[in-house]
Motif scaffolding. Structure first.
Motif, short mmCIF file in Angstrom:
data_model
loop_
_atom_site.label_atom_id
_atom_site.label_comp_id
_atom_site.label_asym_id
_atom_site.label_seq_id
_atom_site.Cartn_x
_atom_site.Cartn_y
_atom_site.Cartn_z
N ARG A 114 6.77 38.09 84.64
CA ARG A 114 5.33 38.25 84.46
C ARG A 114 4.75 37.09 83.65
N GLU A 115 5.43 36.73 82.56
CA GLU A 115 4.92 35.66 81.71
C GLU A 115 4.97 34.31 82.42
N LEU A 116 6.03 34.09 83.19
CA LEU A 116 6.13 32.84 83.95
C LEU A 116 5.02 32.75 84.99
N ALA A 117 4.74 33.86 85.65
CA ALA A 117 3.70 33.86 86.68
C ALA A 117 2.31 33.71 86.07
N ARG A 118 2.11 34.26 84.90
CA ARG A 118 0.78 34.28 84.28
C ARG A 118 0.22 32.88 84.09
N THR A 119 1.10 31.89 83.91
CA THR A 119 0.65 30.52 83.64
C THR A 119 0.13 29.81 84.88
N ARG A 120 0.32 30.38 86.07
CA ARG A 120 -0.09 29.68 87.29
C ARG A 120 -0.80 30.59 88.30
N LEU A 121 -1.37 31.69 87.82
CA LEU A 121 -2.05 32.60 88.73
C LEU A 121 -3.27 31.96 89.38
N ALA A 122 -3.44 32.23 90.67
CA ALA A 122 -4.63 31.81 91.41
C ALA A 122 -4.92 32.88 92.44
N ARG A 123 -6.15 32.94 92.93
CA ARG A 123 -6.52 33.97 93.89
C ARG A 123 -5.59 33.93 95.10
N SER A 124 -5.04 35.09 95.48
CA SER A 124 -4.11 35.17 96.60
C SER A 124 -4.80 34.85 97.92
N GLN A 125 -4.01 34.31 98.84
CA GLN A 125 -4.52 33.94 100.16
C GLN A 125 -3.82 34.74 101.25
N VAL A 126 -4.42 34.75 102.43
CA VAL A 126 -3.80 35.30 103.64
C VAL A 126 -3.79 34.20 104.70
N GLU A 170 20.77 32.44 101.24
CA GLU A 170 19.61 32.02 100.44
C GLU A 170 18.70 31.06 101.19
N GLU A 171 19.29 30.22 102.06
CA GLU A 171 18.51 29.20 102.78
C GLU A 171 17.48 29.82 103.73
N HIS A 172 17.63 31.10 104.03
CA HIS A 172 16.67 31.79 104.91
C HIS A 172 15.48 32.32 104.13
N GLY A 173 15.53 32.25 102.82
CA GLY A 173 14.48 32.86 102.01
C GLY A 173 13.33 31.92 101.71
N GLU A 174 12.12 32.46 101.77
CA GLU A 174 10.96 31.74 101.25
C GLU A 174 11.01 31.81 99.73
N GLY A 175 10.24 30.94 99.08
CA GLY A 175 10.16 30.99 97.63
C GLY A 175 9.56 32.30 97.16
N LEU A 176 9.97 32.76 96.00
CA LEU A 176 9.43 33.99 95.44
C LEU A 176 7.93 33.86 95.19
N GLN A 177 7.23 34.97 95.35
CA GLN A 177 5.79 34.99 95.07
C GLN A 177 5.48 36.18 94.18
N ALA A 178 4.87 35.92 93.03
CA ALA A 178 4.44 36.98 92.13
C ALA A 178 2.96 37.24 92.35
N MET A 179 2.56 38.51 92.20
CA MET A 179 1.15 38.88 92.36
C MET A 179 0.74 39.87 91.30
N ARG A 180 -0.48 39.68 90.82
CA ARG A 180 -1.09 40.61 89.86
C ARG A 180 -2.33 41.22 90.50
N TYR A 181 -2.38 42.56 90.43
CA TYR A 181 -3.54 43.30 90.91
C TYR A 181 -4.21 43.98 89.72
N GLY A 182 -5.48 43.65 89.45
CA GLY A 182 -6.23 44.33 88.41
C GLY A 182 -6.90 45.58 88.97
N VAL A 183 -7.68 46.24 88.15
CA VAL A 183 -8.37 47.46 88.59
C VAL A 183 -9.26 47.14 89.79
N GLY A 184 -9.12 47.94 90.84
CA GLY A 184 -9.90 47.76 92.06
C GLY A 184 -9.27 46.83 93.08
#
Length: 286
Positions: A114-126, A170-184
């Motif tokens: 969580r702390e590692l992700a917090r330093t680079r959070l940006a709005r998620s895309q589709v 492991e070579e078949h894996g995409e990079g890990l992605q962390a996501m934070r969802y706030g209220v709503g």
């Protein structure tokens, strides 16, 4: 006065949903209109998701041959041995292939991620279905952080563990992605695989092929809401710190399982933090 909710979406409403989406109205706006008109929220969400991502759920069981094509890559038994950890399998679903896993991450790992992700959070895309380019849309209202495979000792350890759990290199894996969802914040029901008919899928399929499986890891409990839902089988998972939700949707013959439609329900209180790993059918260079 009749206070019952409408659980069936009529053809006129299906047509309205399609026209509203084509005109650029966001899914959240459509959902609000339908709930104001006394539609059951789940029925409304399903109808909107069907209009966005595919046809309605099958009303009859799949043929035996088709069902047999989906055999899990997850090891048999009640315990998985991955990266020096014993991970308990709490629940298995045969179609779509789903498993609830306990002990995927420990408390310290959840905090550090969580702390590692917090330093680079940006709005998620589709993925835009026409271009394949990531875009911000109201169907996904989280913030995200992407990690390169093995970029830190912690990430490398989780990459290796998730590959062992998911039964792929492991070579078949995409990079890990962390996501934070706030209220709503939420993610309306969607597929993790790349729809073969969408022009935007082509550049993704060229590099690593189709996605075949997903492992969602939960980095904290959620105070209220934030469940992961599979609306076509009426299955709901309540987030618990350290647990994982594994599911598959691509069979070895290339069949795609439309029952894997899933989403993230709105967070009602607190925050929801997840870490996701996707696997491809071929080696993925990123």
């Amino acid at each position: 006065m009749d206070t019952r909710l409408h659980t069936k979406v009529t053809p006129d409403w299906h047509r309205w949903i399609g026209e509203a989406l084509a005109a650029g109205h966001p899914p959240a706006e459509l959902l609000a209109t339908m709930t104001e008109n006394r539609f059951d929220e789940r029925a409304a969400r399903d109808a909107i998701a069907d209009a966005m991502f595919g046809s309605t759920a099958p009303v009859a069981p799949a043929p035996v041959a088709a069902a047999a094509a989906f055999s899990s890559r997850l090891a048999e038994g009640h315990t998985l041995h991955a990266g020096g950890r014993d991970i308990r399998i709490l629940v298995r679903v045969s179609r779509p292939i789903i498993a609830v896993l306990d002990g995927v991450l420990d408390t310290d790992e959840c905090f550090m991620l969580r702390e590692l992700a917090r330093t680079r959070l940006a709005r998620s895309q589709v993925v835009n279905p026409g271009t394949g380019i990531g875009v911000v849309q109201d169907i996904r209202t989280s913030e995200g952080a992407n990690f390169g495979r093995g970029e830190t000792e912690l990430i490398a350890r989780i990459d290796a563990r998730t590959a062992a759990i998911m039964g792929m290199d492991e070579e078949h894996g995409e990079g890990l992605q962390a996501m934070r969802y706030g209220v709503g914040a939420e993610y309306v029901p969607h597929f993790d695989y790349f729809p073969p008919g969408d022009p935007g899928s082509e550049p993704h399929l060229r590099h690593g092929g189709q996605r075949v499986s997903t492992l969602i890891m939960y980095l904290d409990d959620v105070e209220a809401g934030g469940e992961t839902i599979f609306p076509r089988i009426d299955f709901t998972y309540v987030p618990r710190r350290g647990q994982g939700l594994y599911f598959e949707y691509t069979a070895p013959d290339g069949s795609l399982d439309s029952l894997s439609l899933h989403g993230g329900a709105p967070v009602l209180a607190g925050e929801k933090w997840i870490l996701t790993k996707w696997m491809r059918e071929c080696a993925f260079a990123g």
